[in-house]
Structure formats: C-alpha cells, structure tokens
Design an enzyme around this catalytic site. Sequence first.
Site, PDB file in Angstrom:
ATOM      1  N   GLU A 165       0.925  -1.140  -0.291  1.00 51.32           N
ATOM      2  CA  GLU A 165      -0.165   0.156  -0.061  1.00 51.32           C
ATOM      3  C   GLU A 165       0.783   1.078  -0.291  1.00 51.32           C
ATOM      4  OE1 GLU A 165      -3.495   0.339   2.714  1.00 51.32           O
ATOM      5  OE2 GLU A 165      -4.122  -1.664   1.813  1.00 51.32           O
ATOM      6  N   GLU A 369      -5.051  -8.899   0.586  1.00 49.40           N
ATOM      7  CA  GLU A 369      -6.138  -7.856   1.335  1.00 49.40           C
ATOM      8  C   GLU A 369      -7.463  -8.154   1.144  1.00 49.40           C
ATOM      9  OE1 GLU A 369      -5.025  -5.299   4.240  1.00 49.40           O
ATOM     10  OE2 GLU A 369      -2.163  -5.764   3.716  1.00 49.40           O
TER      11      GLU A 369
HETATM   12  C1  BG6 Z   1      -4.164  -1.536   5.112  1.00 47.16           C
HETATM   13  C2  BG6 Z   1      -3.041  -2.263   5.799  1.00 47.16           C
HETATM   14  O1  BG6 Z   1      -4.325  -0.675   5.139  1.00 47.16           O
HETATM   15  O2  BG6 Z   1      -5.447  -2.479   5.741  1.00 47.16           O
HETATM   16  C3  BG6 Z   1      -3.346  -3.431   7.036  1.00 47.16           C
HETATM   17  O3  BG6 Z   1      -2.165  -2.717   4.292  1.00 47.16           O
HETATM   18  C4  BG6 Z   1      -4.332  -3.050   8.191  1.00 47.16           C
HETATM   19  O4  BG6 Z   1      -2.240  -3.042   7.304  1.00 47.16           O
HETATM   20  C5  BG6 Z   1      -5.600  -2.939   6.788  1.00 47.16           C
HETATM   21  O5  BG6 Z   1      -4.501  -3.775   8.675  1.00 47.16           O
HETATM   22  C6  BG6 Z   1      -6.597  -2.899   7.789  1.00 47.16           C
HETATM   23  O6  BG6 Z   1      -6.726  -1.574   8.299  1.00 47.16           O
HETATM   24  P1  BG6 Z   1      -7.085  -1.459   9.175  1.00 47.16           P
HETATM   25  O7  BG6 Z   1      -6.672   0.401   9.360  1.00 47.16           O
HETATM   26  O8  BG6 Z   1      -8.741  -2.004  10.873  1.00 47.16           O
HETATM   27  O9  BG6 Z   1      -6.048  -1.627  10.405  1.00 47.16           O
END
Ligand code: BG6
Length: 470
Positions: A165, A369
């Site tokens: 990201e 993700e």
């Molecule tokens: C992404 C990241 O932005 O979203 C992760 O690559 C992150 O590291 C995931 O944990 C979920 O976001 P958050 O802010 O709920 O942890």
Amino acid sequence: MKHNKLKPFPANFFWGGSTSAYQIEGAWNEDGKGPSVIDMAKYPEGTADFKVASDHYHHYKEDIALLAEMGFKAYRFSIAWTRIYPNGSGEVNQKGIDFYNNLINEIVSHGIEPIVTMYHFDLPFALQQKGGWSNRETIDAFEIYAQTLFENFGDRVNYWLTINEQNMMILHGDAIGTVDPNLENPKKELYQQNHHMLVAQAKAMNLCHQLLPNAKIGPAPNIVSIYPASSKPEDIMAAHNYSAIRNWLYLDMAVFGRYNTTAWNYFEEKGYVPTILDGDMEVLASANPDFIAFNYYTSQTVAASEGDGSDICHTGDQHITVGEPGVYKGANNPNLKKNEFGWEIDPVGFRNTLREIYDRYNLPLIITENGLGAFDKLEEGEIVNDPYRIEFLRKHIEQMQLAITDGVEVFGFCPWSAIDLISTHQGCSKRYGFIFVNRDEFDLKDLRRIRKQSFYWYKELIATNGEKLN
Ligand code: BG6
C-alpha cells in the site's frame, strides 16, 4: 453482465490469508531487532501498541499449524526490515535471518506457498532519522535489503511483493502513522518520497529477476473502483482525477514505467512535481512485474470539489476519502451499507475493481487483503461466532468468481487477516482473523488461539476449491 454458468476457481488457486510483521509478531526489540517508525510512533489513546501484538514471534509454529489445518494453499506475510537490518542498512542481524528461515521452513513443510511482502509500513527508524524516503540513500538501503532477502530466502520463496500500500502511505500517512509530522510541505515531500519508493521498487523487481529467474514479483497497492457521486460530468471528472491519483499513478508506473498523465498534471497544478534524477526514468521503464497484487476493502465515491476547500471534510483514513480542493471530494454512496468503522461494504465493487485492473494491465491478479474488522466476542466453551465476517467474505468471493467468469485471471485470494492482529490505528479490538487471539487492548491475558466460526467455514470452502460457498 449476467452469466448462465460460472467458471470454477482455477486448480491450484492460492486460497490463503495475510498478515504483516509489525501487526502480528510482537517481540519488538528481541533478538537484535531495531526499532521501526511504527515502534517509535504515538498510538491513538486507548489502543494497544505493537510491542507484543499477537506474539506470533513466539507462537509461529502453532499459528502455521492452524493455517495448515484450515487448508491454506498460500500465506502472505511480511518481513520486518528491522529484524534483518536493525539500522536499515549496515550489518545483517543473523538472528533475524534465522527467525524467517524457521518461519519459512515451517510454512513450506506444511505445503503452503509463502508470499512475502518485503516492506509493510515499518521503515527502520534509523533510516527515518536520516530523512526516510526523502533521502535517496533509502533507495540503496532497500535494494541491499531486497538482495539479502532474495539470497537468503529465494530458494523457498517464489512470490514476492515489494511495498504494501504505497498509495495509502502517501495519501493517508497520518492514519497509518508513517508520515513524518515534521515535514514542512508534506504533500510535495510525500510525492518526492513516492518517487523514491517507485525507483526502489523498480530496482527490487529487476534484482529479483536477475537473482531468482524462477521467482515472481509484483507491487501490492490498495486499488479500488472510484465511483462518481452522480452522473454530473463534473463528478465523473472528479472520479477520473481520483482514480488517477489513488490507483493508476502507482500501477502505471509499476507496469508501464511511466507517470500517469492526469496524476502528473495534478502535481504540476499543485506544485508537487518530484525531482527526478538522470537515470531514474530508465530504471523505472526497465522493471516489469509478473503479476499485480492488490488490497481491496471497499469502493470509494467522490464528487467535484468547488475549489476553495470549504466543501471538504477533513477526517478520513484508508477507506474514508477526504479530498483536495478543485480536484475531488469524498462522498457517501447511498447504495452501500457501512461497517462499524464507517467503511462502506461493496462486494460488486470488488468485481468492478478486478475487471478494471485486468482490462488495463492484462497481468495475473492476486488479492492480498480483503476482510471485515469487527468487535468479535469470545463466548463460553471457546466459541467465537462471526457470521458477519463469513457473509462479508462469501459475498466478495462470489463476486471474484463472477470476475473470473468475466475472463479476469485471478490466481489467489489472501484475506485480511489470517489471525487476529493489531489494526493500523484502531487497536486490537478491531479484529479481522479466522483465529481469535485472546488478549485485550492492555491486558495480554494468555494470548491463546481459538478457532472462530469463520475458520471452519473457510476450511470447507478451501477443501472444495470454492464450490461450497453457501
Ligand atoms: C490495510 C493495511 O490498509 O488495511 C493493513 O495494509 C491494515 O496493514 C488493513 O491492517 C486494515 O486496516 P485497519 O486500519 O483496520 O488495520
């Protein structure tokens, strides 16, 4: 498009899950690990720090065994740069190499394909003190770090992701905690850092192909479809602007080796043009990814911004768009429900995104993700019921299969997160995993692992290669 018959998921599809080093490992200063920017950052009040996290550093065997029990075909995790080079560069920390050797051996011994992210937000603090990504020396440090990873782990790791990201680090560094608060002109500086990261990524891709001819490497940005808030041509242009600034700036460079025109004109208009040294564009043009990895949580909707900034709301994070005067502003999508953290839920947007990326770049795609953060509860009898997570994932997987039927080449799905971990800025109570880790924000309890309802559901889904979706 409606399909009468769905294509099946490909054989050998990488069903898996994702984590990142700083969010799961803990052991923040053990065995020679140096501090990263994350270790030195301030945390939002009332939320856990990352010192112990899920203590995966000490539980990795048990954790990998659980992933194997779920039937994982692939596991995407990141390496902490500061375990390998405590100061970002200089002397290698053998104990860090040992840890990842053991972890990778454990993964491979269960027949799981390791997918390694080289850098997931946790820049070594020693490099940050010398200017971080503003300093071109960080490009060299990253190249040397990449070489060390390829040389030590390349005999077992065939899939590499460069930078997680990068686009969110540039657009929402404040939410993620990776931006240096002392920067004088943050945006201009951020786009300079962005340029350096792009060069570092290109060098790492070239090096990977040179040293590991059979390995594959790709970028891992967060890419999502951008919708206009209405059919007003001005809103459509705002969506086009934001797509260019949020998505294509990063992928056009990774794949085509050139700056996206709309993004470049935005730099010129706003005074963000980065300094480009002789040779940079050649390096950028010479590197080619083998695939595109991307993270998807939700689509984004934007509208035209009038230009003086008064119409822009200033609180956002990775998935709540802020905006920029005269370019675009974040808007709600009335057609979508939101999760408990204000993020919209858009499975169809996932299919839209897969199609858009594939149409544009024609490279194989893997989702690194996708998932739902929620306040899961441990009930008596070691039970954690998370039907909302199952529903979220099921709907997204359905849309992924539709995208595959549309002709999109998808070779893996690694939702966030394999195991509970600490959220980037909302503590450990915002859980994402298939496996519950028994701890609270400040009470570490016994950190024991408990299979959630989604664990059993995903296990069955994998066992049937996605046929048993419902
Ligand atoms: C992404 C990241 O932005 O979203 C992760 O690559 C992150 O590291 C995931 O944990 C979920 O976001 P958050 O802010 O709920 O942890």
